[in-house]
Structures are given as C-alpha cells and as structure tokens.
Design a protein around this motif. Structure first.
Motif, PDB file in Angstrom:
ATOM      1  N   VAL A 141      -4.589  -3.452  -6.986  1.00  0.00           N
ATOM      2  CA  VAL A 141      -3.829  -2.578  -6.363  1.00  0.00           C
ATOM      3  C   VAL A 141      -4.665  -2.122  -5.500  1.00  0.00           C
ATOM      4  N   ASP A 142      -6.541  -1.836  -5.766  1.00  0.00           N
ATOM      5  CA  ASP A 142      -6.893  -1.256  -5.383  1.00  0.00           C
ATOM      6  C   ASP A 142      -7.090  -1.819  -3.825  1.00  0.00           C
ATOM      7  N   GLY A 143      -7.846  -3.089  -4.477  1.00  0.00           N
ATOM      8  CA  GLY A 143      -7.806  -4.014  -3.428  1.00  0.00           C
ATOM      9  C   GLY A 143      -6.506  -4.188  -2.193  1.00  0.00           C
ATOM     10  N   ALA A 144      -5.069  -4.011  -2.603  1.00  0.00           N
ATOM     11  CA  ALA A 144      -4.096  -4.331  -1.782  1.00  0.00           C
ATOM     12  C   ALA A 144      -4.444  -2.874  -0.965  1.00  0.00           C
ATOM     13  N   ALA A 145      -4.530  -2.011  -1.007  1.00  0.00           N
ATOM     14  CA  ALA A 145      -4.503  -0.618  -0.648  1.00  0.00           C
ATOM     15  C   ALA A 145      -5.065  -0.409   0.484  1.00  0.00           C
ATOM     16  N   HIS A 146      -6.780  -1.245   0.163  1.00  0.00           N
ATOM     17  CA  HIS A 146      -7.404  -1.226   1.143  1.00  0.00           C
ATOM     18  C   HIS A 146      -7.080  -2.150   2.289  1.00  0.00           C
ATOM     19  N   ARG A 147      -6.332  -3.243   1.757  1.00  0.00           N
ATOM     20  CA  ARG A 147      -6.611  -4.258   2.973  1.00  0.00           C
ATOM     21  C   ARG A 147      -4.744  -3.821   3.822  1.00  0.00           C
ATOM     22  N   ARG A 173      -7.779  14.774   5.025  1.00  0.00           N
ATOM     23  CA  ARG A 173      -6.910  14.192   5.415  1.00  0.00           C
ATOM     24  C   ARG A 173      -7.173  12.823   4.579  1.00  0.00           C
ATOM     25  N   SER A 174      -7.099  12.655   2.812  1.00  0.00           N
ATOM     26  CA  SER A 174      -7.065  11.786   2.391  1.00  0.00           C
ATOM     27  C   SER A 174      -5.959  11.724   0.769  1.00  0.00           C
ATOM     28  N   VAL A 175      -5.956  10.663   0.609  1.00  0.00           N
ATOM     29  CA  VAL A 175      -4.782   9.915  -1.173  1.00  0.00           C
ATOM     30  C   VAL A 175      -5.568   9.007  -1.169  1.00  0.00           C
ATOM     31  N   ALA A 176      -5.169   9.277  -2.413  1.00  0.00           N
ATOM     32  CA  ALA A 176      -5.869   8.244  -3.298  1.00  0.00           C
ATOM     33  C   ALA A 176      -4.816   7.341  -3.843  1.00  0.00           C
ATOM     34  N   VAL A 177      -4.685   6.094  -3.601  1.00  0.00           N
ATOM     35  CA  VAL A 177      -4.104   4.830  -4.332  1.00  0.00           C
ATOM     36  C   VAL A 177      -4.646   3.619  -5.079  1.00  0.00           C
ATOM     37  N   VAL A 178      -4.043   3.801  -6.728  1.00  0.00           N
ATOM     38  CA  VAL A 178      -5.132   3.379  -7.659  1.00  0.00           C
ATOM     39  C   VAL A 178      -3.831   2.745  -8.283  1.00  0.00           C
ATOM     40  N   GLY A 179      -4.691   1.601  -9.296  1.00  0.00           N
ATOM     41  CA  GLY A 179      -3.065   1.359  -9.986  1.00  0.00           C
ATOM     42  C   GLY A 179      -4.345  -0.149 -11.148  1.00  0.00           C
ATOM     43  N   ALA A 180      -3.240  -0.904 -11.287  1.00  0.00           N
ATOM     44  CA  ALA A 180      -3.575  -2.164 -12.202  1.00  0.00           C
ATOM     45  C   ALA A 180      -4.618  -3.140 -11.712  1.00  0.00           C
ATOM     46  N   ARG A 181      -5.660  -3.398 -12.473  1.00  0.00           N
ATOM     47  CA  ARG A 181      -6.267  -5.009 -11.908  1.00  0.00           C
ATOM     48  C   ARG A 181      -5.759  -5.873 -11.796  1.00  0.00           C
ATOM     49  N   ALA A 182      -5.068  -5.927 -12.747  1.00  0.00           N
ATOM     50  CA  ALA A 182      -4.071  -7.174 -12.894  1.00  0.00           C
ATOM     51  C   ALA A 182      -2.300  -6.661 -12.572  1.00  0.00           C
ATOM     52  N   ALA A 200       1.362  -5.362  -5.856  1.00  0.00           N
ATOM     53  CA  ALA A 200       0.893  -5.623  -5.080  1.00  0.00           C
ATOM     54  C   ALA A 200       1.009  -5.585  -3.433  1.00  0.00           C
ATOM     55  N   HIS A 201       2.353  -5.420  -3.687  1.00  0.00           N
ATOM     56  CA  HIS A 201       3.324  -5.231  -2.318  1.00  0.00           C
ATOM     57  C   HIS A 201       3.263  -3.805  -1.780  1.00  0.00           C
TER      58      HIS A 201
END
Length: 367
Positions: free
Chosen positions: A143-149, A103-112, A118-119
């Motif tokens: 985006v990766d870090g924001a999704a994890h946080r 039951r997982s979803v990937a959230v990915v995107g730009a580093r800069a 980020a929001h």
C-alpha cells in the motif's frame, strides 16, 4: 546516542536543553536517579563513537539537511508528541517540509496487499495529489508504495518517512521509487545517514507519520499490523482516522473493519478524505445512481405509467383507477407519455412502448 522516541531523553531535553543533555550523556559524573547506571553507560558508549560533522557532510552530499525544533522548516505539529518528539529530522529533497506537512494526509496499509488494495491506494494517492494534498507514507512494499506512485504519477507532492537513513534505499526493491521521491518530493528520517532499519524503528517511525499529517487512511491491514499502530497513534493525537473497507472474507481487511467499528471514518475515495481533513466547503459530491428519463416525470405521470399492465393494454378508465386520478387527467397524461416514447396507443387501449428508449422501463414490468 539514543533511539527514536526515547521519552527519557525527551524529558531531559525539555528540562536541560540539548547542550545540557549532551554534557550529561558525554560526561563522567553520576547518572540522574531516574536512569540506571547500565543505561547511562550505553548512552556514553554510543556518544564516544559519534561523528556529527561527518553525518552533516554525508546528508549534504545527497542533497539533504538536518532540521530540528526551532528551525523555520520544523513542522510544529510534531510537538504534539510531547517527550517522544523527534530530536530532529534528516530531510532529503528541495521542498519545505513544514509547508508540505501543513496540508498532508497519510495513506498506509498492508505490505502484502491485494490488487484491490494497491489499486485503491494508488487512486487515493493520485486523487489527493491532484487536489493539492501531500501524500505521506512509509515507502514500504504494498500500500505504501502504491500511494507514493499514485501521487508521483499525478505530478503531486509525496513524502516518504523512513526507518533508516535518507541515503539508504530500503527496501532494496524500492530503490528506484525512493530515488523518485527524493527527486520529486521529500524523504524524512530520524536516523542519521547510513542508519539501518530494525523492527522497533519501523514501529517508532509510525508515530512521526501520524503526527506529521492531518489524518491517516488505512487501506488493508490485518489485526496485527503496523498500519493500525499509525492509526491508533493518530487517534491519540486527535487526528482524523479513516479506513477503506474491503471484503468481509479478507483477512487483510479485518484490521481495517475493526478500526471502522470504533472511531474511524469510512472513506472510499479522495473526495471523502478531503471532506474530513479539509477546510469548510471541501465537500465530497453526493453519491447517487444514474438518472433515467423516467425519474424526471411528475408524480401524476409516474403513477399513470405504473398503472399500465406489463404485457397487455388497458383502457383509460382502468388506468385512471389504477393511478388514483380522474379519467380526463389520466388521458392527458397518456398523451404526454406517448409523445415522450413511454407508451403506445392501439385503438382505445394503451400499453407500454415496445422499445422505450432510455426510459428505464422493462417490458417485463420492472425499472
């Protein structure tokens, strides 16, 4: 011995099994016809330097383990990658990777990414986590870090898929975040402990993110973005592919918009994501504007109200003609509207109330 996603080795594993491939790569016989002598020499050179027992000890020292096809913890959806399937995964963290990946979803995107990106990523991560979904991403900046946080902040489940060893904090600026993911969630990698990232390994890492999850959401991506590689891999595997739109003037959203012009679905929040990837009945709430008292009027009352002039009063006969109704009906509705605070009576004339509280009426004539 081999880089992630090596389809030649994957084909050999399928035909010969791991023991047979190990003998083939470590032996000194003639290489198979489908591989050059130079490539086989490279395999055998790396084989001579391996220390698998030490790798297992290193991953155990950081609370990790090695999971391979056939193990109970192996996520079988990774088998959809065919010969490019990982030979195995190094996993750090207490939960079961197989259970979390169901039951997982990937959230990915730009580093800069922008503040907007980020929001949105953090909000998606939190929203998905709050509804019991595991948020999977690459632990990179942006985006990766924001999704994890977002997921961690909601006390939910998150998985970081790394392009290095699970004992390596990369990028270094995310050392604290990666440590939190290892403590509260899971870190996953194809490379053994101590493995360092390269450009190609980041690209190959994306196929694991796409295959592991039910769907991939892209939040901000340029035309040339690794996030689009993940999305296209998800499409190829038959997974849901989604994108969050941004300003049409933003180059950071250009890749997402191109994706949305294809087969990707447009999403704006976690509820719309779960409506796509979830089970029957996981519907997003219907979007609509605020309801004002005027919306609750019956059709005749609404027509009578519309028939009143904006600035001056009118007699019931004129209002009845404007509302296409009879005199008595119009008069009855005017009294109803007066009791509701929409209109006022001045002698024989009726006009809009001066301050119609909560009615949605503007004395200048508009709602």
């Amino acid at each position: 011995m081999v880089e992630p996603g090596d389809e030649l080795i994957g084909a050999w594993l399928r035909r010969l099994g791991p023991r047979g491939v190990l003998r083939l790569l470590a032996g000194s016989g003639e290489p198979p016809s489908e591989v050059s002598a130079e490539r086989m020499a490279g395999y055998r050179s790396r084989a001579a330097e391996l220390a698998p027992a030490a790798d297992l000890a290193d991953v155990e020292a950081v609370g990790g383990r090695f999971v391979c096809p056939g193990d109970r913890e192996w996520p079988r959806q990774l088998d959809d990658l065919g010969d490019a399937r990982p030979i195995g995964l190094w996993v750090r963290g207490r939960p079961s990777l197989r259970i979390w990946a169901l039951r997982s979803v990937a959230v990915v995107g730009a580093r800069a990414c922008t503040d907007y990106g980020a929001h949105v990523a953090a909000t998606l991560g939190a929203g998905l986590a709050e509804t019991g979904w595991t948020v999977v991403s690459g632990a990179a900046y942006g985006v990766d870090g924001a999704a994890h946080r977002g997921a961690l902040g909601a006390g939910g489940a998150t998985v970081g898929v790394l392009a290095c060893g699970v004992d390596v904090a990369y990028p270094r600026g995310h050392a604290e975040l990666i440590g939190r993911i290892a403590e509260q969630g899971l870190l996953v990698a194809e490379l053994p402990p101590g493995g360092h990232p390269t450009r190609s390994r980041f690209v190959l890492r994306n196929r694991v993110i796409a295959a592991l999850t039910r769907g991939t959401v892209v939040v901000e991506a340029k035309y040339r973005s690794g996030s689009l590689v993940t999305a296209r891999q998800a499409q190829k595997l038959g997974r849901f592919t989604m994108g969050v739109p941004g300003p049409v003037t933003s180059g950071l959203s250009a890749g997402v918009h191109k994706l949305l012009r294809g087969e990707a679905a447009l999403v704006t929040d976690a509820a719309e994501v779960t409506e796509l990837v979830g089970s029957i009945g996981d519907l997003a709430p219907e979007g609509r504007g605020p309801v004002v008292p005027r919306d609750l009027l019956d059709p005749v009352s609404a027509r009578v109200l519309e028939a009143l002039p904006a600035w001056t009063g009118a007699d019931p006969g004129r209002i009845a003609r404007g509302a296409c109704t009879g005199y008595d009906d119009a008069l009855a509705k005017l009294y109803e509207l007066q009791s509701l605070g929409f209109v006022e009576r001045h002698g024989e004339r009726w006009q809009l109330a001066r301050y119609p509280r909560g009615s949605g009426i503007d004395r200048r004539g508009g709602p």
